[in-house]
Write an enzyme that holds these catalytic residues in place. Structure first.
Site, mmCIF file in Angstrom:
data_model
loop_
_atom_site.group_PDB
_atom_site.id
_atom_site.type_symbol
_atom_site.label_atom_id
_atom_site.label_comp_id
_atom_site.label_asym_id
_atom_site.label_seq_id
_atom_site.Cartn_x
_atom_site.Cartn_y
_atom_site.Cartn_z
ATOM 1 N N SER A 61 1.016 -1.271 0.101
ATOM 2 C CA SER A 61 0.047 -0.023 -0.038
ATOM 3 C C SER A 61 0.759 1.361 -0.044
ATOM 4 C CB SER A 61 -0.921 -0.096 1.201
ATOM 5 O OG SER A 61 -0.463 0.544 2.267
ATOM 6 N N ASP A 62 0.263 2.309 -0.611
ATOM 7 C CA ASP A 62 0.935 3.595 -0.272
ATOM 8 C C ASP A 62 0.938 4.135 1.147
ATOM 9 O OD1 ASP A 62 2.492 5.938 -0.996
ATOM 10 O OD2 ASP A 62 1.152 6.180 -2.934
ATOM 11 N N THR A 63 1.462 4.964 1.491
ATOM 12 C CA THR A 63 1.729 5.442 2.769
ATOM 13 C C THR A 63 0.349 5.936 3.355
ATOM 14 O OG1 THR A 63 3.878 6.128 2.814
ATOM 15 C CG2 THR A 63 2.848 6.741 4.443
ATOM 16 N N PRO A 70 -3.284 4.579 3.661
ATOM 17 C CA PRO A 70 -4.575 4.610 3.294
ATOM 18 C C PRO A 70 -5.498 4.026 4.486
ATOM 19 C CG PRO A 70 -3.217 2.712 2.653
ATOM 20 C CD PRO A 70 -2.131 3.578 3.109
#
Length: 683
Positions: free
Chosen positions: A392-394, A396
């Site tokens: 995941s991106d930072t 979510p």
């Protein structure tokens, strides 16, 4: 004859087995790998050496480097507690001693930077606000744990290094971190990730790029693309790989496979441009350079981002912010944006990162891509065949939960895990994820699936055998002269000649040049810097005023203020709206023959310039003054090509379709087209 040979062979094998000699013994003796350990003892078996990582005095299957990776993974999984597995599924910022980034004790500008050392930062960083938007959170987030606590109590093994100290300091710190990990129950090593560290970039911010570092300095990502040289791109990636591995950075939060189809999107500087086929070629060379044809002991594992393409943001507004949460596809070109990700998968990218955005007006559920089962499980896993890590991106879960704002944190973890996320970036505190499993919302079997993928990456990278680095070698290799010499060539190749109709270029020897750089960083002060070369250049004479000059060279650095200074409205692309005093520039243009160079971190609209200023026009994408001057004086014949289309006006930008590249927009959109670039042999 064949039957006789088979019979004899079988008899021989029976005899050998009777003597205690099996087929493994007959095989060639395995090649002993170099083992690195600081505290664990080693075990010897049949003349071979192994690390006793779990300190039980016997050789476990996960410690046996001769066995298949999957066998080792399953054995280690069977020994890990649920708490250890959950901690293993988080990746968070880690801070070195003296690194107070994001914290209340961050150094003030008037005190200068803090001294960062190779020791640990043992302070927890708990933030009440979103680290990107600065808005209050419903629940504080632990963005970084004190290092010892993170490793020994939270069982963290994935870290993002954002600090920017010398290479030797990074290498010493990395060794200290691995030494700490070695002392834990199972001796599982850490893996340290970073955002790009090798580029000249305007918007150097957490989560985007580290900016200028001790590493070799190459053009920005757009500049790499503008070189139009795939072989040199591969060489860049291979050299950067050597620098990264030398200091213990084994995971790259990079590169962006997103397409620059929406010119107002403020992350274009980190892309390779607008054309899906060309970006696919670039992504392939980047991954093969950093990872090799297969992930291995000398690789940096790449995390290609942001699936399924972050470029087509509604009005160009970024999904770090609630006002920019939607990706949309008014041109019907969703599949076009998948091409670079297909190339990344084919090249073997170790991980893929979904973006925060929620798809609008598509058949998919309107939730962020990390929560979107149709995007991750159906499209990425089943249709595209990706078997690696979904990272995941930072934030979510805590910071950008688009489409699932009404779910609890436990429910968000549940939904993201059901969608297919393996590694959660942002928090350093595993408690909520642990409770999600303990409450029965997610099975331990599902946790094992993700942890298995994460363990596989570490085993293949050789970290279980030797996670340590040679500090002296790191200091010698990183930013070394041979690497920088090659990077200097790249900087020159990245410059694009857009117009030379005034026939000013290349300048003749002894030309008197007034060279002015114009960059307003938004902090006040004079944006004008008059260039004075550090060494004598016999072919050009630099003067301190335009009145003394034969020719003016003005290098413009437009800026919208950076991604994290964004407001809830689309950015304008005109120079005057991006911190350029156009009146001043036009005064220069009309006073003397003028060369205008513009740094295109976005596809700026330049129709405010006096027409004389566009008769000798250069485009840069993150380079040095020396590289620009080598183009201007003819020491290097320009070869660069535009990585994106430069639009003709603000009006055409307003009417653009966010998922459509500029080269495919209607007639009248383009001032300079994708792939355009002149050299000195062309009129």
């Amino acid at each position: 004859m064949n039957c006789l040979s088979t019979s004899v062979l079988k008899s021989a094998l029976v005899l050998l087995v009777g003597l205690g000699i099996n087929s493994v013994t007959l095989a060639q003796k395995p090649l002993q790998p170099l083992l690195g350990s600081h505290s664990v003892k080693t075990l010897t078996q049949n003349g071979l050496t192994f690390k006793d990582l779990n300190k039980n005095g016997k050789l476990d299957r996960y410690e046996d480097w001769r066995l298949p990776v999957e066998t080792r993974v399953q054995d280690l999984l069977s020994q890990m507690s649920l708490e250890e597995k959950v901690g293993f599924m988080l990746i968070s910022t880690t801070r070195m001693s003296g690194d107070n980034a994001f914290g209340q004790n961050a150094p003030r500008a008037d005190r200068g930077p803090a001294q960062i050392t190779s020791a640990f930062n043992e302070e927890d960083l708990v933030q009440p606000n979103n680290m990107f938007t600065r808005k209050p959170l419903t629940q504080p987030i632990m963005s970084a744990a004190g290092t010892t606590k993170g490793v020994t109590q939270f069982h963290l093994r994935h870290f993002i290094l954002r600090a920017n100290p010398p290479a030797r300091t990074i290498a010493e710190w990395a060794n200290n971190l691995q030494t700490l990990c070695e002392t834990t129950r199972l001796g599982i090593p850490a893996i340290v990730a970073s955002n790009p560290r090798n580029h000249i970039t305007l918007d150097a911010a957490a989560g985007l790029s580290v900016g200028t570092t001790a590493f070799s300095k190459w053009p920005g990502e757009l500049g790499l693309s503008a070189m139009h040289d795939l072989q040199l791109t591969r060489e860049f990636a291979d050299m950067a790989r050597q620098e990264w591995t030398a200091v213990g950075l084994r995971k790259g939060y990079m590169y962006m496979a997103d397409l620059a189809t929406e010119p107002r999107w403020q992350r274009i500087e980190g892309t390779f441009g607008e054309d899906a086929d060309w970006v696919s070629s670039m992504i392939r060379e980047i991954i093969l350079g950093f990872q090799g044809t297969q992930l291995g002991k000398s690789s940096v594992a790449m995390t290609t981002k942001h699936f399924p393409g972050g470029g087509p943001q509604e009005n160009g507004l970024d999904s770090h912010f609630d006002w920019g949460k939607y990706a949309h596809y008014p041109g019907g070109m969703f599949d076009y944006h998948l091409k670079p990700f297909k190339a990344a998968i084919a090249a073997g990218t170790s991980a893929i990162m979904p973006y925060y955005s929620s798809p609008k007006g598509k058949e998919f559920e309107e939730v962020g891509f990390s929560y979107n089962k149709a995007i991750i499980q159906n499209l990425l896993r089943k249709q595209l065949g990706f078997q690696g890590i979904v990272n995941s991106d930072t934030g979510p879960i805590e910071m950008m939960p688009w489409g699932v704002e009404n779910l609890t944190l436990h429910q968000r973890y549940q939904k993201a895990l059901e969608a297919g996320v393996d590694l959660f970036s942002g928090t350093a505190d595993p408690m909520i994820l642990l409770e999600t499993v303990q409450q029965g919302k997610v099975s331990e079997a599902r946790i094992n699936e993700s942890v298995g993928r994460l363990l596989k990456e570490k085993f293949v990278l050789g970290l279980f055998e030797n996670p340590y680095v040679d500090v002296d070698k790191a200091q010698q290799l990183v930013g070394s002269a041979p690497f920088q010499q090659k990077a200097d060539v790249a900087q020159r190749k990245s410059v694009v000649l857009l117009d030379n109709s005034a026939k000013l270029l290349p300048l003749r020897p002894k030309t008197k040049v007034y060279f002015e750089t114009y960059y307003d960083n938004g902090r006040g002060g004079n944006p004008i810097t008059v260039y004075k070369p550090g060494q004598s250049r016999s072919d050009l004479a630099f003067v301190s005023s335009k009145e003394e000059a034969d020719v003016i060279l003005v290098w413009l650095m437009p800026s919208a203020g950076g991604l994290f200074a964004s407001a809830d409205k689309p950015i304008a692309l005109s120079l005057s709206k991006n911190r350029i005093n156009v009146e001043h520039v036009n005064e220069l243009i009309t006073s003397k023959p003028t060369i205008v160079a513009i740094n295109f971190s976005s596809p700026w609209v330049i129709n405010e310039l006096n027409s004389r200023g566009t008769q000798t026009l250069l485009a840069t994408f993150g380079t040095t003054a020396d590289a620009l001057l080598d183009i201007v004086r003819g020491a290097f014949n320009p070869t660069g090509k535009l990585p994106f289309t430069i639009p003709s006006s603000e009006q055409v930008v307003l009417g653009n379709k966010s998922d459509v590249p500029g080269s495919k927009e209607p007639q009248g959109y383009t001032l300079f087209k994708f792939g355009y670039g002149l050299n000195y042999s062309q009129p």
